[in-house]
Design a protein around this motif. Structure first.
Motif, PDB file in Angstrom:
ATOM      1  N   PRO A   1       0.503  -0.924  -0.085  1.00 25.26           N
ATOM      2  CA  PRO A   1      -0.324  -0.175  -0.273  1.00 25.26           C
ATOM      3  C   PRO A   1       0.809   1.389   0.387  1.00 25.26           C
ATOM      4  O   PRO A   1       0.712   2.530  -0.414  1.00 25.26           O
ATOM      5  CB  PRO A   1      -0.757   0.116   1.160  1.00 25.26           C
ATOM      6  N   ASN A   2       2.167   1.396   0.671  1.00 18.33           N
ATOM      7  CA  ASN A   2       3.029   2.581   0.643  1.00 18.33           C
ATOM      8  C   ASN A   2       3.427   2.472  -0.771  1.00 18.33           C
ATOM      9  O   ASN A   2       3.765   4.086  -1.085  1.00 18.33           O
ATOM     10  CB  ASN A   2       3.887   2.212   1.483  1.00 18.33           C
ATOM     11  N   THR A   3       3.966   1.495  -2.281  1.00 22.15           N
ATOM     12  CA  THR A   3       3.943   2.273  -3.198  1.00 22.15           C
ATOM     13  C   THR A   3       3.315   2.036  -4.394  1.00 22.15           C
ATOM     14  O   THR A   3       3.425   2.095  -5.253  1.00 22.15           O
ATOM     15  CB  THR A   3       5.486   1.270  -3.159  1.00 22.15           C
ATOM     16  N   GLY A   4       2.082   1.251  -4.113  1.00 24.10           N
ATOM     17  CA  GLY A   4       1.196   0.838  -4.942  1.00 24.10           C
ATOM     18  C   GLY A   4       2.062  -0.268  -6.158  1.00 24.10           C
ATOM     19  O   GLY A   4       1.252  -0.714  -6.707  1.00 24.10           O
ATOM     20  N   LYS A   5       3.076  -0.543  -5.797  1.00 26.25           N
ATOM     21  CA  LYS A   5       3.394  -1.667  -6.602  1.00 26.25           C
ATOM     22  C   LYS A   5       2.916  -3.414  -6.108  1.00 26.25           C
ATOM     23  O   LYS A   5       3.188  -3.804  -5.173  1.00 26.25           O
ATOM     24  CB  LYS A   5       4.890  -1.938  -6.456  1.00 26.25           C
ATOM     25  N   ARG A   6       2.392  -4.140  -7.115  1.00 23.29           N
ATOM     26  CA  ARG A   6       1.558  -5.383  -6.809  1.00 23.29           C
ATOM     27  C   ARG A   6       3.174  -6.658  -6.950  1.00 23.29           C
ATOM     28  O   ARG A   6       4.395  -6.218  -8.285  1.00 23.29           O
ATOM     29  CB  ARG A   6       0.992  -5.940  -7.943  1.00 23.29           C
ATOM     30  N   HIS A   7       3.186  -7.093  -6.124  1.00 18.80           N
ATOM     31  CA  HIS A   7       4.479  -8.276  -5.944  1.00 18.80           C
ATOM     32  C   HIS A   7       4.615 -10.050  -5.930  1.00 18.80           C
ATOM     33  O   HIS A   7       3.103  -9.940  -5.766  1.00 18.80           O
ATOM     34  CB  HIS A   7       5.471  -7.729  -5.072  1.00 18.80           C
ATOM     35  N   LYS A   8       4.677 -10.517  -7.012  1.00 19.11           N
ATOM     36  CA  LYS A   8       4.582 -12.066  -6.649  1.00 19.11           C
ATOM     37  C   LYS A   8       5.625 -12.685  -6.513  1.00 19.11           C
ATOM     38  O   LYS A   8       6.736 -12.843  -6.302  1.00 19.11           O
ATOM     39  CB  LYS A   8       3.743 -11.973  -8.174  1.00 19.11           C
ATOM     40  N   SER A   9       4.608 -13.560  -5.635  1.00 15.82           N
ATOM     41  CA  SER A   9       5.626 -14.536  -4.991  1.00 15.82           C
ATOM     42  C   SER A   9       6.197 -15.884  -6.131  1.00 15.82           C
ATOM     43  O   SER A   9       5.541 -16.161  -6.939  1.00 15.82           O
ATOM     44  CB  SER A   9       5.543 -15.216  -3.774  1.00 15.82           C
ATOM     45  N   VAL A  10       7.803 -16.717  -5.717  1.00 15.80           N
ATOM     46  CA  VAL A  10       8.109 -18.061  -7.015  1.00 15.80           C
ATOM     47  C   VAL A  10       7.842 -18.567  -5.342  1.00 15.80           C
ATOM     48  O   VAL A  10       8.258 -18.098  -4.155  1.00 15.80           O
ATOM     49  CB  VAL A  10       9.041 -16.953  -7.523  1.00 15.80           C
ATOM     50  N   LEU A  11       8.467 -19.735  -5.854  1.00 19.91           N
ATOM     51  CA  LEU A  11       8.977 -21.095  -5.098  1.00 19.91           C
ATOM     52  C   LEU A  11      10.189 -21.506  -5.714  1.00 19.91           C
ATOM     53  O   LEU A  11       9.937 -22.558  -6.864  1.00 19.91           O
ATOM     54  CB  LEU A  11       7.977 -22.238  -5.159  1.00 19.91           C
ATOM     55  N   LYS A  12      10.992 -21.208  -6.000  1.00 22.28           N
ATOM     56  CA  LYS A  12      12.880 -21.441  -6.878  1.00 22.28           C
ATOM     57  C   LYS A  12      13.664 -21.526  -4.968  1.00 22.28           C
ATOM     58  O   LYS A  12      13.430 -21.045  -4.416  1.00 22.28           O
ATOM     59  CB  LYS A  12      12.314 -20.359  -7.220  1.00 22.28           C
ATOM     60  N   PRO A  13      14.690 -22.515  -5.844  1.00 23.35           N
ATOM     61  CA  PRO A  13      15.838 -22.618  -4.989  1.00 23.35           C
ATOM     62  C   PRO A  13      16.651 -20.813  -5.190  1.00 23.35           C
ATOM     63  O   PRO A  13      16.279 -20.926  -5.958  1.00 23.35           O
ATOM     64  CB  PRO A  13      16.292 -23.345  -5.408  1.00 23.35           C
ATOM     65  N   ILE A  14      17.522 -21.042  -4.224  1.00 26.52           N
ATOM     66  CA  ILE A  14      18.531 -19.717  -5.016  1.00 26.52           C
ATOM     67  C   ILE A  14      19.890 -20.326  -4.486  1.00 26.52           C
ATOM     68  O   ILE A  14      19.861 -21.302  -4.003  1.00 26.52           O
ATOM     69  CB  ILE A  14      18.459 -18.872  -3.252  1.00 26.52           C
ATOM     70  N   GLY A  15      20.694 -19.624  -4.999  1.00 29.99           N
ATOM     71  CA  GLY A  15      21.883 -19.796  -6.180  1.00 29.99           C
ATOM     72  C   GLY A  15      21.806 -21.097  -7.372  1.00 29.99           C
ATOM     73  O   GLY A  15      22.794 -20.540  -8.073  1.00 29.99           O
ATOM     74  N   ASP A  16      21.679 -21.894  -6.556  1.00 31.20           N
ATOM     75  CA  ASP A  16      22.174 -23.794  -7.884  1.00 31.20           C
ATOM     76  C   ASP A  16      20.833 -24.123  -8.468  1.00 31.20           C
ATOM     77  O   ASP A  16      19.112 -23.681  -7.922  1.00 31.20           O
ATOM     78  CB  ASP A  16      22.026 -24.434  -7.006  1.00 31.20           C
ATOM     79  N   VAL A  17      20.422 -24.965  -9.677  1.00 27.20           N
ATOM     80  CA  VAL A  17      19.325 -25.229  -9.879  1.00 27.20           C
ATOM     81  C   VAL A  17      18.938 -27.042  -8.586  1.00 27.20           C
ATOM     82  O   VAL A  17      19.710 -26.956  -8.668  1.00 27.20           O
ATOM     83  CB  VAL A  17      19.409 -26.124 -11.650  1.00 27.20           C
ATOM     84  N   PHE A  18      18.346 -27.106  -8.607  1.00 28.03           N
ATOM     85  CA  PHE A  18      17.713 -28.003  -7.919  1.00 28.03           C
ATOM     86  C   PHE A  18      16.649 -29.001  -8.513  1.00 28.03           C
ATOM     87  O   PHE A  18      15.741 -28.386  -9.708  1.00 28.03           O
ATOM     88  CB  PHE A  18      16.495 -27.142  -6.206  1.00 28.03           C
ATOM     89  N   THR A  19      17.013 -29.927  -8.898  1.00 28.88           N
ATOM     90  CA  THR A  19      15.702 -31.872  -8.937  1.00 28.88           C
ATOM     91  C   THR A  19      16.004 -32.015  -8.017  1.00 28.88           C
ATOM     92  O   THR A  19      17.077 -33.068  -7.498  1.00 28.88           O
ATOM     93  CB  THR A  19      17.279 -32.014 -10.191  1.00 28.88           C
ATOM     94  N   ASN A  20      14.986 -32.703  -8.320  1.00 32.88           N
ATOM     95  CA  ASN A  20      14.739 -33.926  -7.021  1.00 32.88           C
ATOM     96  C   ASN A  20      12.903 -34.550  -7.701  1.00 32.88           C
ATOM     97  O   ASN A  20      12.652 -33.767  -8.991  1.00 32.88           O
ATOM     98  CB  ASN A  20      14.106 -33.767  -5.762  1.00 32.88           C
ATOM     99  N   LYS A  21      12.632 -35.607  -6.857  1.00 39.16           N
ATOM    100  CA  LYS A  21      11.501 -35.953  -6.929  1.00 39.16           C
ATOM    101  C   LYS A  21      10.318 -35.435  -6.835  1.00 39.16           C
ATOM    102  O   LYS A  21      10.353 -34.430  -5.848  1.00 39.16           O
ATOM    103  CB  LYS A  21      11.448 -37.867  -6.346  1.00 39.16           C
ATOM    104  N   THR A  22       9.810 -35.540  -7.252  1.00 34.08           N
ATOM    105  CA  THR A  22       7.754 -34.791  -6.722  1.00 34.08           C
ATOM    106  C   THR A  22       6.640 -35.632  -7.596  1.00 34.08           C
ATOM    107  O   THR A  22       6.953 -36.553  -8.047  1.00 34.08           O
ATOM    108  CB  THR A  22       7.873 -33.736  -7.945  1.00 34.08           C
ATOM    109  N   VAL A  23       5.018 -35.371  -7.179  1.00 31.76           N
ATOM    110  CA  VAL A  23       4.289 -36.206  -7.619  1.00 31.76           C
ATOM    111  C   VAL A  23       3.431 -35.478  -7.804  1.00 31.76           C
ATOM    112  O   VAL A  23       2.769 -34.526  -7.000  1.00 31.76           O
ATOM    113  CB  VAL A  23       3.978 -37.239  -5.908  1.00 31.76           C
TER     114      VAL A  23
END
Ligand code: NAI
Ligand code: NA
Length: 395
Positions: free
Chosen positions: A146-168
């Protein structure tokens, strides 16, 4: 209308009013069965309509006879278009609370905005004077500052390295490998904007200035840590950076609240199926293995069991048992060494072929559908229901 689940990926586009109502009634019955908690009597819950926030509202109301104001962002129903589940949950909650003679009012709108904060403060002033407990349980993919009026979107990502693993894919049971590219600096900053502590601080600051926080008030926000396995995508990823910020904010708020002897504390909760967690890669596979193990050990909990224990044993119990970073650890059973050792073992061997046997895929899937009021015991899904349900005291 007859309402059936219509899923698209990890979301469900429909919700069932009777199923949602039954879920709320079941949670109320659970809290009542555990006896009275000598807790706060006037409570604000921000993010009160689903997950941990709804469980908090129910535990305050039906464990401590508290008056509650709930803030949330949910979709109202219209003819032929069911509401979002949090709408039906809140309608059911208010009905049950009013029947029990408890004050309960709700505000549906953007909690990140100044307007909704002001509306909430006005409601507290008018009806309750002050509150003693503020639960902050928002989970959102976006925030307009509300202070800047800017809309931010969150993401679900690793920081630094590529991440590979199992998922279902919990709908099909298909176990596959997922690769996630690391976040940019902007991704990290945006995720902290959305899920970090700034908005919690804004709420408490605005409430303090308005004089609606009682002497000795407490405020709780919820966080997650989890195992090494999910660290790259959770605790050491973008969402973890936001949780670090949220946890640091607790100390800031406590410092600023010395005049009222107010306290801000973070509770680290267990991994559970909610709308928020279904969206995180890798987590559904982890949860399905965790559920299997914790159920076999008799230590499985859902949101209501977690929050009832948080209130009864920690917040209003003998001892908060804070960790070295000043957090309550109600994830203690999830993080038990024997439980995690077992998860590691199963993780290494999990495949599409064996997951049904070694993991609790059915438990995951049932919990997912339950979030939307489907597959709930005792509900007649073949019966015609009115999709247009009102929340009695909505502001
Ligand atoms: P949820 O998705 O069930 O609940 C989110 C709540 O926030 C809902 O009441 C929703 O209406 C409200 N909301 C979202 N955006 C809003 C907005 N702009 N304005 C007003 N209300 C808004 O999520 P869940 O899982 O209960 O998460 C609550 C907190 O618990 C989060 O901080 C989450 O990180 C944390 N947590 C979740 C865990 C999990 O496994 N699900 C584990 C440990 C912590
Ligand atoms: Na919540």
């Amino acid at each position: 209308m007859i309402i059936e689940p219509r899923t698209r990926g990890f979301i469900c586009l429909t919700a069932h009013p009777k199923g949602c109502e039954q879920n709320v009634i079941n949670q109320i019955e659970y809290v009542k069965s555990k006896g009275e908690i000598d807790g706060a009597k006037k409570v604000l819950v921000i993010g009160a309509s689903t997950g941990f926030g709804l469980a908090s509202r129910i535990t305050s109301a039906f464990g401590s006879n508290a008056s509650t104001i709930g803030v949330f962002l949910e979709k109202a129903p219209s003819a032929g278009r069911p509401a979002s589940p949090g709408w039906y949950n809140s309608a059911a909650f208010e009905q049950q609370a009013h029947k029990a003679g408890l004050y309960a009012k709700s505000i549906n709108g953007d909690a990140f905005s100044n307007e909704i904060k002001q509306q909430t403060i006005d409601m507290i002033k008018e009806d309750l004077g002050q509150v003693d407990l503020v639960i902050y349980s928002l989970a959102s993919p976006v925030r307009t500052n509300p202070n800047t009026g800017k809309r931010h979107k969150s993401v679900l990502k690793p920081i630094g390295d590529v991440f590979t693993n199992k998922t279902v894919d919990f709908h099909t049971g298909n176990v596959s490998e997922v690769t996630i590219q690391p976040a940019t600096e902007d991704d990290i900053a945006n995720t902290v904007e959305v899920m970090g502590g700034e908005d919690w601080d804004m709420w408490i600051t605005a409430m303090k200035e308005a004089g609606v926080l009682a002497q000795d008030f407490q405020t709780y926000a919820y966080s997650y840590i989890g195992p090494k396995l999910t660290e790259p995508v959770y605790r050491k990823g973008t969402i973890g950076a936001a949780k670090d910020d949220l946890e640091a904010t607790a100390f800031k708020i406590t410092e600023k609240s010395a005049d009222l002897n107010g306290k801000a504390i973070v509770s680290v909760n267990k991994a559970l199926v909610t709308q928020a967690s279904s969206a995180i890669p890798v987590i559904p596979l982890y949860i399905s293995l965790l559920y299997k193990i914790m159920k076999a050990d008799g230590i499985h909990e859902g949101c209501i069991e977690q929050i009832q224990r948080l209130y009864a044993d920690r917040i209003y119990g003998a001892d908060l048992q804070l960790d070295d970073k000043g957090r309550v650890r109600i994830d203690d059973w999830e993080m038990r060494e024997d439980v995690q050792a077992e998860v590691d073992k199963l993780w290494a061997i999990a495949t599409t072929e064996n997951l049904n046997e070694i993991g609790d895929l059915k438990g995951y899937s049932d919990d997912f559908f339950n979030l939307f009021g489907f597959k709930v015991d005792g509900v007649d899904y073949a019966a015609d229901v009115d999709e247009v349900v009102a929340i009695p005291s909505i502001g």
